[in-house]
Design a protein around this motif. Sequence first.
Motif, PDB file in Angstrom:
ATOM      1  N   ARG A 174       0.037   5.043  -2.427  1.00  0.00           N
ATOM      2  CA  ARG A 174       0.499   3.695  -2.701  1.00  0.00           C
ATOM      3  C   ARG A 174      -0.080   2.720  -1.663  1.00  0.00           C
ATOM      4  NH1 ARG A 174       5.334   4.859  -2.196  1.00  0.00           N
ATOM      5  NH2 ARG A 174       6.085   5.462  -4.242  1.00  0.00           N
ATOM      6  N   ASP A 175      -0.602   1.588  -2.137  1.00  0.00           N
ATOM      7  CA  ASP A 175      -1.154   0.574  -1.236  1.00  0.00           C
ATOM      8  C   ASP A 175      -0.057  -0.324  -0.685  1.00  0.00           C
ATOM      9  OD1 ASP A 175      -3.970   1.029  -1.461  1.00  0.00           O
ATOM     10  OD2 ASP A 175      -3.943   0.086  -3.439  1.00  0.00           O
ATOM     11  N   TYR A 176      -0.239  -0.803   0.537  1.00  0.00           N
ATOM     12  CA  TYR A 176       0.507  -1.969   0.991  1.00  0.00           C
ATOM     13  C   TYR A 176      -0.162  -3.213   0.408  1.00  0.00           C
ATOM     14  CZ  TYR A 176       3.523   0.348   4.359  1.00  0.00           C
ATOM     15  OH  TYR A 176       4.491   1.110   4.939  1.00  0.00           O
ATOM     16  N   LEU A 177       0.639  -4.127  -0.100  1.00  0.00           N
ATOM     17  CA  LEU A 177       0.111  -5.342  -0.718  1.00  0.00           C
ATOM     18  C   LEU A 177       0.352  -6.554   0.177  1.00  0.00           C
ATOM     19  CD1 LEU A 177       1.265  -4.955  -4.434  1.00  0.00           C
ATOM     20  CD2 LEU A 177      -0.926  -4.326  -3.394  1.00  0.00           C
ATOM     21  N   VAL A 178      -0.565  -7.506   0.100  1.00  0.00           N
ATOM     22  CA  VAL A 178      -0.436  -8.754   0.853  1.00  0.00           C
ATOM     23  C   VAL A 178      -0.644  -9.918  -0.113  1.00  0.00           C
ATOM     24  CG1 VAL A 178      -1.295 -10.116   2.798  1.00  0.00           C
ATOM     25  CG2 VAL A 178      -1.439  -7.619   2.878  1.00  0.00           C
ATOM     26  N   LEU A 190      -3.996  -3.463   1.737  1.00  0.00           N
ATOM     27  CA  LEU A 190      -4.481  -2.933   3.016  1.00  0.00           C
ATOM     28  C   LEU A 190      -5.193  -1.614   2.721  1.00  0.00           C
ATOM     29  CD1 LEU A 190      -1.387  -3.624   5.321  1.00  0.00           C
ATOM     30  CD2 LEU A 190      -3.341  -5.099   4.810  1.00  0.00           C
ATOM     31  N   ASP A 218       1.472   3.445   1.982  1.00  0.00           N
ATOM     32  CA  ASP A 218       2.904   3.182   1.808  1.00  0.00           C
ATOM     33  C   ASP A 218       3.552   4.402   1.169  1.00  0.00           C
ATOM     34  OD1 ASP A 218       5.379   2.110   1.615  1.00  0.00           O
ATOM     35  OD2 ASP A 218       4.896   0.679   0.023  1.00  0.00           O
TER      36      ASP A 218
ATOM     37  N   LEU B 177       2.065 -12.022   5.036  1.00  0.00           N
ATOM     38  CA  LEU B 177       3.262 -11.188   4.872  1.00  0.00           C
ATOM     39  C   LEU B 177       2.943  -9.933   4.067  1.00  0.00           C
ATOM     40  CD1 LEU B 177       5.993 -13.850   3.993  1.00  0.00           C
ATOM     41  CD2 LEU B 177       5.411 -12.866   6.224  1.00  0.00           C
ATOM     42  N   ARG B 181       8.610  -1.673   1.072  1.00  0.00           N
ATOM     43  CA  ARG B 181       9.189  -0.969  -0.067  1.00  0.00           C
ATOM     44  C   ARG B 181      10.491  -0.287   0.337  1.00  0.00           C
ATOM     45  NH1 ARG B 181       8.696   4.311  -1.438  1.00  0.00           N
ATOM     46  NH2 ARG B 181       7.191   4.510   0.251  1.00  0.00           N
ATOM     47  N   GLN B 578       4.628  -1.842  -9.349  1.00  0.00           N
ATOM     48  CA  GLN B 578       4.598  -1.767  -7.889  1.00  0.00           C
ATOM     49  C   GLN B 578       5.368  -2.943  -7.282  1.00  0.00           C
ATOM     50  OE1 GLN B 578       0.697  -1.383  -6.097  1.00  0.00           O
ATOM     51  NE2 GLN B 578       1.566  -1.106  -4.057  1.00  0.00           N
TER      52      GLN B 578
END
Lengths: 599, 599
Positions: A174-178, A190, A218, B177, B181, B578
């Motif tokens: 799972r990606d971290y999103l910005v 990220l 993530d 930011l 999750r 997501q």
Amino acid sequence: MRSLYCGEVNESHIGQEITLCGWVNKRRDLGAVIFLDLRDREGLVQVVYDPDLPEVIKKANTLRNEFCVQIKGRVRARPEGQVNKDMKTGAIEVLGLDLTILNKSAPLPLDSNQTNSEELRLKYRYLDLRRSEMTERMRFRAKVTSAVRSSLEGQGFLDIETPILTAATPEGARDYLVPSRTHKGQFFALPQSPQLFKQLLMMSGMERYYQIVKCFRDEDLRADRQPEFTQIDIETSFMSSDQVMEVTEKMIRELFQTMLDVDLGDFPRMPYSEAMRRFGSDKPDLRNPLEIIDVADILKDVEFKVFSGPANDEKGRVAVICVPQGAAKFSRKGLDELTKYVGIYGAKGMPWLKVNDIDAALATGSEGLQSPILKFLAKDQVTALLERANAKTGDIIFFGADQYNVVSESLGALRLKLGEDLELLQGEWKPLWVVDFPMFEEVDGHMHAIHHPFTAPTNLTAEELEANPVGALSDAYDMVLNGCELGGGSVRIHNQDMQAAVFRILGISDEEAEEKFGFLLEALQYGAPPHAGLAFGLDRLVMLMTGASSIRDVMAFPKTTTAACPLTNAPGNANPDQLKELGMTTLEEEKQDEAASQE
Amino acid sequence: MRSLYCGEVNESHIGQEITLCGWVNKRRDLGAVIFLDLRDREGLVQVVYDPDLPEVIKKANTLRNEFCVQIKGRVRARPEGQVNKDMKTGAIEVLGLDLTILNKSAPLPLDSNQTNSEELRLKYRYLDLRRSEMTERMRFRAKVTSAVRSSLEGQGFLDIETPILTAATPEGARDYLVPSRTHKGQFFALPQSPQLFKQLLMMSGMERYYQIVKCFRDEDLRADRQPEFTQIDIETSFMSSDQVMEVTEKMIRELFQTMLDVDLGDFPRMPYSEAMRRFGSDKPDLRNPLEIIDVADILKDVEFKVFSGPANDEKGRVAVICVPQGAAKFSRKGLDELTKYVGIYGAKGMPWLKVNDIDAALATGSEGLQSPILKFLAKDQVTALLERANAKTGDIIFFGADQYNVVSESLGALRLKLGEDLELLQGEWKPLWVVDFPMFEEVDGHMHAIHHPFTAPTNLTAEELEANPVGALSDAYDMVLNGCELGGGSVRIHNQDMQAAVFRILGISDEEAEEKFGFLLEALQYGAPPHAGLAFGLDRLVMLMTGASSIRDVMAFPKTTTAACPLTNAPGNANPDQLKELGMTTLEEEKQDEAASQE
């Protein structure tokens, strides 16, 4: 503000006046005399204040642990009998002549006996890092990165930075999103790794790239997982997998030599299939002498269906682990616990056989043995088994019989557990390369890439690969040390036809491929060179080298297992105006409304 | 796959058979002979295929620009008259004996004449980076970071990583930011700098920290701004501002010596007030010989209110810039344009005075001069002015008269423009330190920190600071080179009382301080050492050193001015599932609904 570090003071300074800065590690009063252990990054030194200087000792009298001070004093030899051989500076002490309190300290919220909870340690990380063990780990890590950089730069690798704000990456976690403000409703991700960027750098002709770089996943955390972690990321052009392995093996070997004075020697290479067969793992710990031994051929005719079923099934496996001198170590209860343990890995039971007298057993096929399944086995089966397992008097044999993967995984896990519980590990460092991975695995009729979908097959054309994807091996390699995957990589696909074939095998449609990786496919059109690379997990490498039990202990400011930071209280609430600017809203309010309406 | 790099082949290899890998930079056919310029990271070499090898030349005949190839050949001296002295490998050529096409190339979407739009260059960045100018910049940057690391590590600085997923930072720009999750509705922020972490590392006793680290600001972009940029981040304990300046000045001086063979010499230090007075800037470009000269004392009694008003106002300023031999360079139209230009900075006009004959002017106070304001000036005022400005025949003098900041900024900007337009810059590199900044500036009755709120004042107690915050100077320092701020830093507050005083002056309530910086305030309780630091902008440093016109040209994969990446199409849409997992939703749908209802 100082003339040298506390830990550096030695007999050559005797008679000199010096200035030190640091923290009061400990204060002891002996009558009117005050002894301080003064600490800085480089170590401890003993400072003595005696009543001859009334002004100074008055000040010294106010000192408490962890006060930050500057002291001026004269180095002198310690009196006969007070020399401390366990201390680097134990031959000398500093007679305190002056004292400046730079900052006071309240009593610390952390116990010095180190029984603090991890939550508390992370909340007061800056205090936890004062412990010499932690300071040393940070210093060790800095030395490791420095040595890695020297090694790679000496071989012509260029340190090139890749973006942190980027598109979703293909690694699968799972990606971290910005959220983007200038493109409302859209998101950066990220990077889980700079995989595509480093391939693009090869296409740009950079030839040898490296980066020590933060990556992000993530995922739910375990002991050796963190939301952000650091990779030693490497990519090269015009090199075969053998050459990449040589270059990186050399780097790791030099690192162990420099940092730990350990010669790792040449790393053996083991095909994936052999690793799974002998050790039930794609990252076998070779310090563990136990091996999984196949016995399906011996047992395929027994009446006991638990054995004969899998033994006659192409996808089944029947195998044993023989534990030397293990028979006496397991009571009935202990055996039940082991059975439960392998159950975690899907094993429906765990037959066992204790060898109380090997000569009697070989002679009779039943005497001198103890086992709930003995009744199912004929004499020649028993003797063949004992010979195959090279069993001796006092040994215990554990059986696994099921689907191939279930047996491999459960006996693989059992092997690790027994190795640890019975303290069987031999040698300190056992590296190896695992190679010849399958390109794909089939799950529920779908093909999945074992590595990522840019991994090249070994010695196959695109046509040959599509004709028989299941049998194809990838030109990939994992470096394993003591049962941990230190790093992994592969030769990449540099040919458009091959890349298209792999996408077809994986069931990725042209549209999906175009949308997700269109720029990579396009880049392959313009003279992309053959290229290959590898990435090491720096945190894990340093953890192994320092003997730390968690990667958290080799990171300055790690997160908790719920991905939070008790020190800064991150994550925190966002300003609603800022969210609005981003074209976002949280579902919090919505939920609160729902909750209210249900009351 | 190769025996050496293309750019490395030289006369010592004549007669040897070698293997090269690289790209066809250019192909020329001379009759039946085919000439290739083969390119790799290290340079170009000429390869010749002649018709004696029919199989090979047939293959060579299919080559196009940017094909990726492996060639085998024999090095030979170029024939008399064909030696190319402008080319590193121009004395030799390689007679092609064999040829493997590793990958073909479609015609490139970028023009080789480099008139490509930035959008196109970024979309095909991997091709743009193949240009030797860009390759060299990436290599130069890698060498800079390597040299910086060596220098700092040699001085005992430890490379320690700080988090990217963290709490909102106090720098004041907009944070990026990252939704959490595991803590739905809450957010991490990407760091604008590791400021608080590096201070905490000092409190943990690390003493000398550095990191080459990505930082993030969600601001509207300009030529020298990017959403993510790289800092050389430094912090030390027990060092004065002088010592920090010495250490970092040495590092930059060594860097210029090593990389550019330039001796920057000792950096002069200039108080902020002097920089503003003489150059109208806190980052003066000392290559520019023009200076701002105060003349309020001379003009405070003139009848012309434009001058006498500000000249008699404590917050006003009247000053001139005298441009040597500038009189002939400005027509009426040119002067009007300059007036417009300073208008951008708030100047309501720009009186000027041309000196056509200085002797006549000094003798008469009016003859030999040309100026719309001459009529307002008495003879002794004119002569005092001319003498103060050290005016010569042929010079032009520009006037500024307004609030202090308006005059300083507008004449400062005028000075830069004139320096560039009239090509007045002298010398190649002019570094300096700007020091003695005010602690605070007052805007609309509120005090703002000029640096960040953790900056210590110079030689003041907390009580003294609170008694007179306006006059207080901070112990901060900016390194300036050629009018660019290379880096800046300060001594930090290590004392709780002082930090509390600064927060009070800034109007930060106890609650707000506790919420935002509680952990820092708490950390100050436990023997925090005196500490100081500095951060350099790596991108800008490399840009200056390479002569690039934008930081985008020294980054491998920069963003556009709308913070997007045309190569990967980031940012992009997120999977709604997501977002749901993150407890987020975009306002897109909402907006679409609104738009629909308005139709």
